[in-house]
Design a protein around this motif. Structure first.
Motif, mmCIF file in Angstrom:
data_model
loop_
_atom_site.group_PDB
_atom_site.id
_atom_site.type_symbol
_atom_site.label_atom_id
_atom_site.label_comp_id
_atom_site.label_asym_id
_atom_site.label_seq_id
_atom_site.Cartn_x
_atom_site.Cartn_y
_atom_site.Cartn_z
ATOM 1 N N ILE A 1 -25.587 -13.207 -7.474
ATOM 2 C CA ILE A 1 -25.460 -11.750 -7.449
ATOM 3 C C ILE A 1 -26.483 -11.198 -6.471
ATOM 4 O O ILE A 1 -27.664 -11.569 -6.509
ATOM 5 C CB ILE A 1 -25.682 -11.127 -8.832
ATOM 6 N N SER A 2 -26.034 -10.328 -5.579
ATOM 7 C CA SER A 2 -26.946 -9.668 -4.650
ATOM 8 C C SER A 2 -27.706 -8.577 -5.375
ATOM 9 O O SER A 2 -27.132 -7.808 -6.156
ATOM 10 C CB SER A 2 -26.156 -9.063 -3.486
ATOM 11 N N ILE A 3 -29.009 -8.515 -5.139
ATOM 12 C CA ILE A 3 -29.817 -7.492 -5.803
ATOM 13 C C ILE A 3 -29.531 -6.108 -5.243
ATOM 14 O O ILE A 3 -29.933 -5.095 -5.822
ATOM 15 C CB ILE A 3 -31.314 -7.805 -5.683
ATOM 16 N N ASP A 4 -28.820 -6.048 -4.110
ATOM 17 C CA ASP A 4 -28.461 -4.762 -3.512
ATOM 18 C C ASP A 4 -27.071 -4.312 -3.927
ATOM 19 O O ASP A 4 -26.459 -3.466 -3.249
ATOM 20 C CB ASP A 4 -28.530 -4.861 -1.978
ATOM 21 N N THR A 5 -26.546 -4.866 -5.000
ATOM 22 C CA THR A 5 -25.203 -4.487 -5.429
ATOM 23 C C THR A 5 -25.140 -2.989 -5.707
ATOM 24 O O THR A 5 -26.078 -2.394 -6.250
ATOM 25 C CB THR A 5 -24.800 -5.263 -6.697
ATOM 26 N N SER A 6 -24.042 -2.384 -5.326
ATOM 27 C CA SER A 6 -23.916 -0.924 -5.404
ATOM 28 C C SER A 6 -23.114 -0.461 -6.614
ATOM 29 O O SER A 6 -22.818 0.722 -6.737
ATOM 30 C CB SER A 6 -23.233 -0.400 -4.131
ATOM 31 N N GLU A 7 -22.772 -1.360 -7.485
ATOM 32 C CA GLU A 7 -21.961 -0.978 -8.636
ATOM 33 C C GLU A 7 -22.377 -1.785 -9.869
ATOM 34 O O GLU A 7 -22.990 -2.849 -9.751
ATOM 35 C CB GLU A 7 -20.475 -1.209 -8.354
ATOM 36 N N ASP A 8 -22.044 -1.237 -11.010
ATOM 37 C CA ASP A 8 -22.300 -1.949 -12.252
ATOM 38 C C ASP A 8 -21.349 -3.140 -12.362
ATOM 39 O O ASP A 8 -20.245 -3.136 -11.796
ATOM 40 C CB ASP A 8 -22.096 -1.022 -13.456
ATOM 41 N N LEU A 9 -21.775 -4.141 -13.092
ATOM 42 C CA LEU A 9 -20.973 -5.357 -13.246
ATOM 43 C C LEU A 9 -20.509 -5.504 -14.685
ATOM 44 O O LEU A 9 -21.259 -5.216 -15.634
ATOM 45 C CB LEU A 9 -21.775 -6.589 -12.832
ATOM 46 N N LEU A 10 -19.275 -5.965 -14.834
ATOM 47 C CA LEU A 10 -18.677 -6.153 -16.148
ATOM 48 C C LEU A 10 -18.137 -7.574 -16.241
ATOM 49 O O LEU A 10 -17.446 -8.044 -15.340
ATOM 50 C CB LEU A 10 -17.546 -5.138 -16.371
ATOM 51 N N GLU B 1 -32.028 -4.452 -9.406
ATOM 52 C CA GLU B 1 -33.109 -3.876 -8.604
ATOM 53 C C GLU B 1 -34.459 -4.029 -9.289
ATOM 54 O O GLU B 1 -35.495 -4.097 -8.622
ATOM 55 C CB GLU B 1 -32.821 -2.394 -8.346
ATOM 56 N N SER B 2 -34.473 -4.074 -10.601
ATOM 57 C CA SER B 2 -35.727 -4.134 -11.344
ATOM 58 C C SER B 2 -36.239 -5.551 -11.548
ATOM 59 O O SER B 2 -37.313 -5.731 -12.129
ATOM 60 C CB SER B 2 -35.550 -3.474 -12.721
ATOM 61 N N LEU B 3 -35.511 -6.569 -11.086
ATOM 62 C CA LEU B 3 -35.948 -7.946 -11.274
ATOM 63 C C LEU B 3 -37.186 -8.228 -10.433
ATOM 64 O O LEU B 3 -37.283 -7.787 -9.281
ATOM 65 C CB LEU B 3 -34.825 -8.914 -10.897
ATOM 66 N N PRO B 4 -38.146 -8.956 -10.967
ATOM 67 C CA PRO B 4 -39.359 -9.261 -10.196
ATOM 68 C C PRO B 4 -39.066 -10.245 -9.066
ATOM 69 O O PRO B 4 -38.104 -11.005 -9.105
ATOM 70 C CB PRO B 4 -40.290 -9.877 -11.253
ATOM 71 N N GLY B 5 -39.914 -10.241 -8.072
ATOM 72 C CA GLY B 5 -39.755 -11.161 -6.945
ATOM 73 C C GLY B 5 -39.038 -10.514 -5.774
ATOM 74 O O GLY B 5 -38.351 -9.504 -5.912
ATOM 75 N N ASP B 6 -39.215 -11.108 -4.601
ATOM 76 C CA ASP B 6 -38.601 -10.610 -3.375
ATOM 77 C C ASP B 6 -37.577 -11.624 -2.883
ATOM 78 O O ASP B 6 -37.898 -12.574 -2.165
ATOM 79 C CB ASP B 6 -39.690 -10.367 -2.312
ATOM 80 N N ARG B 7 -36.335 -11.434 -3.278
ATOM 81 C CA ARG B 7 -35.266 -12.361 -2.912
ATOM 82 C C ARG B 7 -33.958 -11.575 -2.834
ATOM 83 O O ARG B 7 -33.716 -10.649 -3.620
ATOM 84 C CB ARG B 7 -35.152 -13.468 -3.943
ATOM 85 N N PRO B 8 -33.122 -11.929 -1.882
ATOM 86 C CA PRO B 8 -31.873 -11.168 -1.713
ATOM 87 C C PRO B 8 -30.826 -11.462 -2.777
ATOM 88 O O PRO B 8 -29.969 -10.621 -3.051
ATOM 89 C CB PRO B 8 -31.384 -11.612 -0.329
ATOM 90 N N MET B 9 -30.877 -12.654 -3.356
ATOM 91 C CA MET B 9 -29.866 -13.063 -4.321
ATOM 92 C C MET B 9 -30.553 -13.573 -5.596
ATOM 93 O O MET B 9 -31.667 -14.093 -5.559
ATOM 94 C CB MET B 9 -28.986 -14.174 -3.750
ATOM 95 N N VAL B 10 -29.858 -13.417 -6.719
ATOM 96 C CA VAL B 10 -30.287 -14.014 -7.982
ATOM 97 C C VAL B 10 -29.096 -14.742 -8.582
ATOM 98 O O VAL B 10 -27.941 -14.408 -8.310
ATOM 99 C CB VAL B 10 -30.800 -12.957 -8.976
ATOM 100 N N ARG B 11 -29.427 -15.777 -9.345
ATOM 101 C CA ARG B 11 -28.377 -16.524 -10.024
ATOM 102 C C ARG B 11 -28.372 -16.124 -11.484
ATOM 103 O O ARG B 11 -29.348 -16.339 -12.211
ATOM 104 C CB ARG B 11 -28.585 -18.029 -9.854
#
Length: 554
Positions: free
Chosen positions: A105-114, A145-155
């Motif tokens: 998941i990109s941390i810059d996602t522009s929409e909520d996820l379901l 956006e609130s996740l710690p760390g500087d990374r473009p993607m999270v798993r």
């Protein structure tokens, strides 16, 4: 020559010893216990360890599993399982008891996820054009956006775990309950690896679907707290519960394993305390009800008008029925399930009869109050009190006969959170009969009494406002009059409607309702005691209601 002989003797002893070992029965090896082997293999990346986990989990998911299960080890394993999925780049897991999805998941996602959480399927992301699934998890875009760390993607790892009916993820408190359970045996886990996520400004939402739960049970959103006890336990800190008829929404501000607990409303300590409050209140009420009956008999012997007035007779009939109800309640609570089934049937029928008599006489109090204060004219009825007595004592008897013929009485158990049963009564064994002949009967009589009391209160306060300038203290006298009348028509029973709001309202209902006899005695004394009669008549509102007490005669 002695030495060689000693050597030969030693050699023979050694040979005999070896021969004895070789001819002995070999010791049978104990079967390998996969649950205990989890202690020595804490690495989830080991395939052998995963096979052991699956074998142990399959065994311990069953109800009544053996002592060889290790719930604590299994719980610790699943807590780290999602991190293992994230770190080993697995996308999905599809096993009978666990379904997992790992997605970038990109941390810059522009929409909520379901995401769909249907237990029989692997979790999947739901697009906007699709209908919302009944079981789902919703993640706001601010979450990433609130996740710690500087990374473009999270798993992100989402796991739906079927824990079965065994002891896994039950916790110390839930294991002690008979009716408490994890709803549908379903646990939902959310993780982004080893990164702890807490204190979310916008909480995530997990929706659990379910059938309509019993009225004596409650649903609570919880998470697995590893800091509670040696292995962890369920806690609700940071989670809120939004109850629905067929769905419950859990909002939590952190990531971990979540579940929806179905638990009894009352725990054992609360049941015991409520029972003691009710017993004490009923005992005190019985004493004051006896005082009221004795006072009536004394006034009837000393005052000629008491022999013809109907209102005191109705008050005493209500006091008598309430006294019998309190007595049967104390006997039922004290004896529990003792005796044969026929004895329990009879006790349940007597308790039911006394309860219905009390409801009926409270309704007749309201009817008489209506005649006195609302319908003032043309209120003469021949054999008035005799007809009221036939209704007050006879109608409940007909209901009990009909209920008993359907074999509806029997042992009734109240469940708690610590023991299997906290209280046993000889009461109803068929819920349909309970709802029809108790809940329905009470609702009709209470509604009638509430309507009459509302009309009378309106008339009293209207009269008070008209005479306020002539006499001081009319307002508080009017309030006391309404409170006294409310005890006659059973308004304290109406507090039962508020009990689903929480345990505090149950305590309020138990306290005030058990003291109804005290309230009736106070009203009876103020209204009829000779030395207070002049004071009672000085109140305009009380005098207006009291002046027509002899409006009808037998």
């Amino acid at each position: 020559m002695e030495t060689p002989r000693g050597l030969w003797a030693l050699l023979l002893l050694l040979l005999a010893s070896n021969g004895a070992k070789s001819t002995s029965v070999p010791r049978k090896e104990e079967p390998r216990n996969p649950c205990k082997s989890l202690l020595n293999k804490p690495d989830p990346s080991d395939l052998y360890y995963l096979n052991d986990t699956a074998q142990c989990f399959a065994e311990c998911r069953q109800e009544g599993s053996s002592d060889s299960c290790a719930p604590g080890n299994l719980e610790r394993h699943w807590l780290h399982y999602e991190s293992y999925l994230v770190e080993n780049s697995l996308e999905t897991v599809d096993r009978p008891f666990v379904k997992s999805l790992v997605q970038n998941i990109s941390i810059d996602t522009s929409e909520d996820l379901l995401f769909s959480l249907k237990p029989s399927q692997i979790p999947r992301q739901v697009m906007k054009v699709e209908d919302k699934p009944s079981d789902r998890v919703w993640l706001p875009k601010s979450f990433f956006e609130s996740l710690p760390g500087d990374r473009p993607m999270v798993r992100l790892a989402i796991t739906v775990l079927d824990i079965g009916s065994g002891n896994i993820f039950k916790g110390p408190s839930l294991l002690q309950e008979e009716d408490g359970s994890v709803l549908n045996n379903q646990v939902v886990g959310l993780s982004v690896g080893q990164v702890p996520v807490t204190g979310l400004s916008d909480p995530l939402e997990i929706t659990f679907s379910h059938q309509h739960h019993p009225s004596n049970m409650t649903l609570t959103c919880v998470f697995w707290d590893v800091t509670k006890g040696p292995t962890g336990d369920w806690a609700s800190r940071g989670c809120s519960t939004q109850l629905g008829a067929e769905q419950t929404v859990c909002r939590c501000d952190h990531l971990t394993f979540f579940a929806l607990l179905l638990r009894p409303i009352l725990d054992r300590a609360s049941v015991e305390l409520l029972t003691r409050i009710s017993q004490a209140g009923c005992g005190v009420s019985m004493i004051f009800l006896v005082f009221a009956i004795i006072l009536y008999m004394a006034l009837r012997l000393s005052l000629q008008r008491f022999k013809s007035e109907d209102a005191p007779k109705i008050h005493v009939s209500l006091s008598s029925s309430l006294f019998l109800l309190n007595l049967t309640f104390l006997v039922s609570v004290g004896s529990g399930s003792q005796g044969s089934s026929a004895t329990c049937w009879a006790r349940g029928a007597v308790f039911h009869y006394c309860l219905l008599c009390t409801f009926t006489w409270m309704s007749l109090e309201a009817f008489h109050l209506y005649l006195l204060s609302i319908r003032v004219f043309n209120t003469y009825f021949s054999h008035y009190f005799l007809k009221l007595s036939l209704a007050g004592w006879g109608l409940p008897a007909l209901v009990v006969i009909g209920t008993g013929s359907a074999n509806s009485y029997g042992l009734y158990a109240i469940r708690d959170q610590e023991n299997r049963t906290s209280l046993e009564l000889c009461w109803f064994q068929k819920e349909s009969a309970l709802y029809a002949t108790v809940h329905g009967y009470f609702f009709i009589t209470f509604l009638f009494g509430a309507v009459v009391l509302t009309l009378v209160a309106w008339k009293i306060f209207t009269l008070t406002s008209a005479t306020a300038g002539k006499e001081r203290g009319q307002n508080w006298k009017a309030v006391l009059t309404v409170l006294g009348l409310s005890s006659l028509v059973g308004m304290t029973w109406g507090l039962a409607i508020l009990t689903p709001l929480g345990l505090s309202t149950i305590y309020i209902f138990a306290f005030f309702n058990s003291l109804q006899g005290v309230f009736i005695f106070c009203w009876f004394t103020i209204l009829y005691f000779p030395s207070w009669s002049s004071t009672s008549s000085s109140s305009g509102t009380t005098a207006h209601l009291d002046q027509a007490r002899s409006v009808s005669h037998e």
